[in-house]
Structures are given as structure tokens and as C-alpha cells.
Design an enzyme around this catalytic site. Structure first.
Site, short mmCIF file in Angstrom:
data_model
loop_
_atom_site.label_atom_id
_atom_site.label_comp_id
_atom_site.label_asym_id
_atom_site.label_seq_id
_atom_site.Cartn_x
_atom_site.Cartn_y
_atom_site.Cartn_z
N GLN A 128 15.28 -48.53 -27.86
CA GLN A 128 14.23 -47.66 -27.97
C GLN A 128 15.39 -46.35 -27.53
O GLN A 128 15.45 -46.39 -26.20
CB GLN A 128 13.48 -48.34 -27.39
CG GLN A 128 11.82 -47.18 -26.77
CD GLN A 128 11.69 -48.01 -26.11
OE1 GLN A 128 11.93 -48.12 -24.82
NE2 GLN A 128 9.90 -47.88 -25.98
N GLU A 246 3.90 -52.27 -25.94
CA GLU A 246 5.10 -52.30 -25.24
C GLU A 246 3.98 -53.58 -23.85
O GLU A 246 4.80 -54.44 -23.67
CB GLU A 246 6.14 -51.06 -24.76
CG GLU A 246 6.98 -51.94 -23.41
CD GLU A 246 7.93 -51.11 -23.46
OE1 GLU A 246 8.57 -50.62 -22.52
OE2 GLU A 246 6.73 -49.27 -23.35
#
Ligand SMILES: Cc1cc2nc3c(=O)[nH]c(=O)nc-3n(C[C@H](O)[C@H](O)[C@H](O)COP(=O)(O)OP(=O)(O)OC[C@H]3O[C@@H](n4cnc5c(N)ncnc54)[C@H](O)[C@@H]3O)c2cc1C
Lengths: 384, 315
Positions: A128, A246
Site C-alpha cells: 500500500q 482496513e
């Protein structure tokens, strides 16, 4: 308020248990935490086993190659795999929990076909690339630039704190495509192949001594425009989708693990005599209350998610605030029980105590989570 | 698994809230407070003997009977036996509402006596019960359970919870200890949720430095932490009402006590000077919350039970 599981859910649990009991003894030995290529191979190997058994992408929609399991089944999966001591999601974290779900919900049919199956089969690792040196909590201030050149974007800038960058095949990358626009408006979401020319990965050593994350320097890296997910300059909205995942179910297994550790800590205290200290004993009792409650809060959030079609809500911020704090308290208490051995890095809990320090920072600091709770749940005016 | 409230449970909560808001709103609360407070502020020392002034009654017997008629006390009795046939989750929702509005009286003892003590279920009788070294509402109760010989009145910290001290500290645990803990936790939860609401409301409207004080992050974060404690406690309390497992109840109790006490303190802080006044309701929440923490053995016992649970259970 129904905490019982349906016969179908119990059957799902039983089948999973049986499978785990059979497959876990066949796993290769765990690699050294410093050997990243070996860690990658181990994590991908486990993902492949899940895939072959039909457990990969359990909570992903069926048309994305997932099993379309309900949030409750996913909860059972996370609970049982943790209880059985199965490997953690590890290097597959971003692929399975951020980038994958984002591509599944925002990507084109072609993009889904290209990126999702390799994640499910344990063939490709994602990282990420959101945070930058000057854009952490204020993520929308990111400055990594991308401009169009024919069928490509050309990307220059730098990312930081990129977990698993060393072993990743793909990076979900946020770039600025409209420098003049208001900061949330000019951001685009790209999937960048990590072997593209112009990428330099420089591992950063964490306070625990390992290299969990890295700096990523981008020097005129060419990324095909076809790798853009969502519209140009619509990346912020796409990102919010990712972040809600997340904060949703990312910690379920860990809560189960923490409860096990807490029991072990208490038993250790009984063994080494620290149990006679009433203050310490009561502290452990208090932590038992915390983690029991966190498990119930998880069930609560999962039930709510079931009601809203699987999209995690702001309840995730409440959970993360309570959990990250409790986790740090747990390993502080473990250190108290260990006494002088708390200075021994050879003790698992000493290392865990160090890594617990990241929990109030990564994935949105506790201060940012409190801002979110205050503004979005309690309706307080935007802070200054 | 679906942990959310069922439609019936939501309806029950709405019903109890409407009843209590109608019959025990802020005016009724302040009127009860004035009755309990007797003739005025100067009486502090005189009141130390615990005697009540006027007709000596603080509890509104009419309201008590209305609670009875609405099924508050008979909630868990079987439908054939004059009850509503509900379970602990429903009782917890009802007591949460009672905690929100600071409903006074030995609610838990009377609820637990329903079916066993004549008049408890219908609200004809006010029932109290000895609990460790304390007994609440002794002077106003019609029926007293447990041994209260030698009870000495205290000048009660919470003006709306008269208490007597019993000789021999930490007397044996009442058989209903588990349910006292659970329902007490439900009341604490209601109080905690309410102080969080009041704090946020005040923070949105009170202005200083040209903006609502709720725009200051220090204030925002106090409020956010209040909410985190409330929601964590809520999950624990509701789960304990479903499982009735002693360790779950102990956990619920600890978290709800903490959410209520710290919530009231932080709410007081957010109110500034106003929070320190008699006029504000915040101190009533804090004093009641403190009072409830003494029930059924308190935090020490819960923590010890939860510690024991860690080493006794199967791994
Ligand atoms: C172990 C670990 C792994 C990570 N992995 C990744 C990854 O894979 N990919 C990725 O993109 N990022 C990753 N991150 C980065 C992480 O998301 C950021 O560290 C985090 O968002 C905070 O940003 P920052 O470090 O720049 O701190 P800053 O934003 O500079 O914050 C510094 C301090 O100021 C406070 N602060 C900042 N703004 C506010 C505000 N508005 N109100 C109140 N306080 C404020 C913060 O709470 C903090 O205490 C990782 C971080 C860690 C620790």
C-alpha cells in the site's frame, strides 16, 4: 440479541476445524522473521492451501471470485484459524484486505479478472503506497505526481512506511493528477507493478529491529493508464472504500490471539509467583474484561455489517481505539509478569510489546480516530 | 448470530423510554431531589442522622405502581403468572433506560423480588435487600430482605439513594449477586450513554473564543473516549445478558462502572463551572454511578473473579 450460531454456521465451523486439523501439521516450518523472501513464500503457500480448500476470499463477493460468505461466517473463519494456530494473513494483507476489496468494488471487469485471481491463489503480493514523508495523517496532502503521457501515467515522488514493499508485486498507489485542484479532488488510484523501471525500495528498520516497511522512491515510473481504478481525480473516494475495509475486520483474529496470550500471561504469573501481587492480579482481571468486551464489540460490529450489506461502518474507529490501547496494556502487563525477563528480546512477549507500539499509529492514529468519532458519531464541529 | 436488537426489543426500549420521559423527566427528577434535600442547603449537618424531612417520603409511590403496571418489575415472570415473559436482555434494556433518567428507588431488589414477595410485581410493595455492608432505601421499603440488624444510616453521597451501613463489613454475598451486578451494569450503561450525550450537546452549543467548545480537540477527544467506553461497555453488558455467564457479567460490570464514573467526570469537565453546580444534573449521575459501584462486591471482586477465570478455564 442472538449470539447463537445457526446450524449452517456451526456446520461451516466444524468443516473448517476438521480441515485445519488435517492441514496445519503439513505446513513447513515458520521462516525467520528477517528472511523476507522466505516469509513471502510461506504466506503465499498458506494462501494457496486456502484456495485449494475453497476458503480463499471468503468474504469477497462471488463475482469477484470470492465465496460471498456472510460477515458471520467470516468471523467464524477468523476465530477458528486463530484458535487453531494457523498462519496469519501476513504478506497477503494488502491484497486480501485493502487492494483486493477495492478492485472488487471499484474496478472494471478486466481489472478484476487481472488482479483478483492471483491474490486469491496466493501468486501475487500487494503493498500500500499511500503515506508520504509530508502526508501521513493528512493523507490528502500527498504530493507524488502523475501526469499523462500517451497510454501511460508517469509517476514521480516518494512513499514511506510501505509495508511489504520489498516483496510486493503490485502497489496500490495514490498519486496527484490535478495539482491545481483542491487537495481531495486531484488524487488518483493506480495499481503500479513493483518491477517497473524507476522504482527504488529502501527498507527502513523498525524499533523492533526488523524491516517491516520501506521507503519507495519513484523516478518517472511509467504506469499504464489501464491500471487506474476509478476515474481520474476520483481516487479519494476510491481510497475511502479501502480504508473502511482496513478498519473493519482486520483485527478479529488478533482479539482471539490476545485472549489466549492473556491466559498464558496469567499462568506464567502463577508459575513465577507474581500472582501473589493483588494489584497485578487485578490488572490482569481488568484486561480479561477488556478483551471479552472487545470480542463482543466485534460480534456487534459484524452483526451491524450483516445488516448493511457488509460495508463496515464508523464502528471500526471505536473498536480500533479501544483495541490498540488494550493491546499495549496487555503487553505492558506481560512485562510486569516477566519481571527482569522483560528485558530479554528472546522472549516473545518482549518483541510483541515493541510491535504493539505501532497500533496507535498505523492505519490512522488514535488522535485521528478520536477526531472521526467526535465529528462523525457525536456530531461535534470540525476541529481546528 | 445477530447481536442487534430485535424489533420487539427496540419497541420495548422505546416504550420504557417514553414512559420514563413522560413520568420521570427532568422536572420530576428535580422535584424528587428537592424532597430528598429537605428544607435546604443549611441542613447538611442535621441531615447526617439520615432522617428525612417532611413526610419522610422521597419515592413516588404512584410512579412505582405505574412501573408495576407497565411490567417493569414483573418483566421476567412467566406470562401466565402476571408477567411479561421476557428475559434478561429485555430486563437489561429496561434498566438501561432507568439509568438514563436516574430513576430512584430499590428497582433491582423489587424487580428480583417479583413473584416471590407479595406486591413486588405490581409495584404495590417497595422491596429492598441487604447487599454486603450496605442496604439502600431501608426507611422507605415495605419489605426488607436479608439481615439488617444494627443498620446505621449514612448521610448519603447520592441524595437520591439513601443508604444504611450494616455491621460486619463485606457480609456474605446475596444469592442474587449475579443479577444485581448485571442490572446494575445496565443502569450504569444508561447513565454513561446519557452523560456522553449531554457532554456532546453542551460542547456543540457552548461558545468560547468565538466557536463552540466542541471544536477544540481537547474537548472532542474527551467526548470521543466517553463514547468508546460506552460502546465497549454496551457490547459487554448486552452479551452478558444473553449468556448470564459469571465472567461475562463481571466483565460487563467492570466496564459499565468505569464508563459511568469516568463518563460523568468527563461530562462535568466539559461543562466547566456549570458542571460543579447543584443545578446541573451531572453530579447526580456521578454520585449515583459511584453509589452503584458498591453493589455486589464492587470492582475488587469482579477483577478477582476475572483473574481467576484466566487460570481456571481450559486453554
Ligand atoms: C507499522 C506501520 C506500518 C505502516 N504501513 C503502511 C503502509 O503499508 N502503507 C502506508 O501508506 N502507510 C503505512 N503506515 C503509515 C501510517 O498510516 C502513518 O504512520 C499514519 O497515518 C500517521 O502518519 P505520520 O506517521 O505521518 O504521523 P503524523 O501524521 O505526522 O502524526 C504525528 C502526530 O501528530 C498527530 N496528529 C496529526 N494530525 C492530527 C490531527 N488532525 N489531530 C490531532 N493529532 C494529529 C498524530 O496523531 C501523531 O501523534 C504504516 C505505519 C506503521 C507505524
Amino acid at each position: 440479541m442472538d449470539l447463537t450460531y445457526t446450524p449452517e454456521e456451526e456446520e461451516f465451523r466444524a468443516r473448517l476445524r476438521t480441515w485445519l486439523a488435517g492441514v496445519l501439521p503439513t505446513l513447513p516450518p515458520k521462516p525467520s522473521p528477517h528472511d523476507w523472501p522466505a516469509r513471502r513464500a510461506y504466506d503465499l503457500g498458506w494462501q494457496r492451501m486456502l484456495y485449494d480448500a475453497g476458503y480463499a476470499g471468503l468474504h469477497w463477493p462471488v463475482d469477484a471470485g470470492g465465496r460471498g460468505a456472510t460477515p458471520t461466517q467470516h468471523l467464524i473463519y477468523l476465530e477458528e484459524t486463530e484458535k487453531a494456530g494457523a498462519p496469519y494473513v501476513g504478506a497477503n494483507f494488502v491484497g486480501l484486505l485493502h487492494a483486493g476489496p477495492t478492485v472488487a468494488s471499484e474496478g472494471s471487469a478486466e481489472q478484476r479478472a487481472r488482479w483478483l485471481p492471483p491474490v486469491l491463489r496466493g501468486e501475487e503480493v500487494w503493498c500500500q503506497g499511500f503515506s508520504e514523508p509530508d502526508a501521513g495523517s493528512d493523507l490528502a496532502a500527498l504530493r507524488t505526481r502523475a501526469w499523462r503521457d500517451g497510454d501511460d501515467y508517469v509517476v514521480s515522488g516518494s512513499k514511506i512506511w510501505t509495508s511489504h514493499a520489498e516483496v510486493a508485486d503490485w502497489c496500490e498507489l495514490l498519486v496527484r493528477t490535478a495539482p491545481g485542484a483542491r487537495k481531495h479532488r486531484g488524487i488518483t488510484w493506480l495499481a503500479m507493478p513493483m518491477d517497473a523501471p524507476g522504482i527504488t525500495v529502501r527498507p527502513l528498520r523498525t524499533l523492533a529491529g526488523s524491516t517491516e516497511f520501506a521507503e519507495v522512491f519513484l523516478d518517472e515510473v511509467r504506469v499504464p493508464a489501464a491500471n487506474r481504478v476509478g476515474a481520474e481525480n476520483d481516487g479519494w473516494r476510491v481510497t475511502m472504500v479501502t480504508l473502511s475495509y482496513e478498519r473493519g475486520t482486520a483485527f478479529v483474529g488478533e482479539v482471539v490471539a490476545c485472549r489466549r496470550v492473556l491466559s498464558e500471561v496469567a499462568r506464567e504469573a502463577r508459575k513465577n509467583g507474581r500472582w501473589d501481587d493483588a494489584a497485578l492480579r487485578r490488572r490482569l482481571g481488568g484486561l480479561n474484561a477488556e478483551f471479552r468486551a472487545l470480542w463482543r464489540l466485534t460480534q456487534w460490529n459484524v452483526s451491524e455489517a450483516q445488516g448493511t450489506g457488509g460495508v463496515p461502518g464508523v464502528g471500526g474507529s471505536v473498536f480500533k481505539l479501544a483495541y490498540s490501547h488494550a493491546r499495549q496494556e496487555l503487553f505492558d502487563a506481560a512485562a510486569e509478569v516477566l519481571g527482569p525477563d522483560a528485558l530479554d528480546l528472546g522472549r516473545e512477549w518482549t518483541l510483541d510489546r515493541l510491535s504493539s507500539l505501532s497500533y496507535t499509529i498505523a492505519a490512522g492514529t488514535s488522535q485521528i480516530q478520536r477526531n472521526i468519532v467526535a465529528e462523525r458519531i457525536l456530531g461535534l464541529p470540525r476541529g481546528r | 448470530m445477530d447481536f442487534r436488537l430485535t424489533d420487539d426489543q427496540r419497541a420495548l426500549r422505546r416504550g420504557v423510554r417514553a414512559l420514563l420521559e413522560g413520568r420521570f423527566g427532568r422536572e420530576a427528577l428535580r422535584a424528587a431531589l428537592d424532597r430528598a434535600d429537605g428544607e435546604g442547603a443549611a441542613g447538611g449537618r442535621e441531615r447526617a442522622d439520615g432522617r428525612l424531612r417532611g413526610d419522610g417520603r422521597v419515592l413516588d409511590r404512584g410512579l412505582w405502581r405505574e412501573l408495576g403496571a407497565a411490567g417493569f418489575f414483573a418483566l421476567r415472570l412467566p406470562e401466565g403468572g402476571g408477567g411479561a415473559g421476557q428475559g434478561l436482555p429485555e430486563a437489561v434494556l429496561a434498566f438501561e433506560e432507568a439509568g438514563r433518567v436516574l430513576l430512584p428507588g430499590p428497582l433491582i431488589a423489587t424487580h428480583l423480588a417479583a413473584g416471590a414477595v407479595a406486591g413486588a410485581a405490581t409495584g404495590e410493595a417497595v422491596v429492598t435487600s441487604a447487599d454486603g455492608g450496605l442496604v439502600e432505601w431501608l426507611d422507605e421499603a415495605d419489605v426488607v430482605l436479608g439481615d439488617v440488624t444494627g443498620a446505621e444510616p449514612l448521610a448519603p453521597l447520592d441524595p437520591l439513594t439513601p443508604v444504611h451501613r450494616l455491621p460486619g463489613a463485606g457480609a456474605a454475598r446475596t444469592p442474587d449477586g449475579l443479577l444485581v451486578s448485571l442490572l446494575s451494569a445496565a443502569e450504569q450503561l444508561g447513565s454513561a450513554a446519557r452523560t456522553c450525550e449531554i457532554a456532546a450537546q453542551h460542547a456543540r452549543t457552548r461558545e468560547q473564543f468565538g466557536r463552540p467548545v466542541g471544536a477544540f480537540q481537547a474537548v472532542q477527544h474527551l467526548c470521543a473516549d466517553m463514547l468508546v467506553r460506552v460502546e465497549t461497555a454496551r457490547a459487554a453488558v448486552y452479551a452478558a445478558s444473553v449468556t448470564a455467564d459469571p465472567a461475562d457479567v463481571a466483565a460487563a460490570r467492570l466496564l459499565a462502572d468505569e464508563a459511568a464514573v469516568r463518563g460523568a467526570r468527563d461530562c462535568l469537565q466539559v461543562h466547566g463551572g456549570m458542571g460543579f453546580t447543584w443545578e446541573s444534573d451531572v453530579h447526580l449521575h456521578l454520585k449515583r454511578a459511584w453509589t452503584r459501584t458498591h453493589r455486589a462486591g464492587g470492582a475488587t471482586r469482579s477483577e478477582e473473579e476475572l483473574a481467576e477465570d484466566l487460570v481456571s478455564g481450559a486453554v
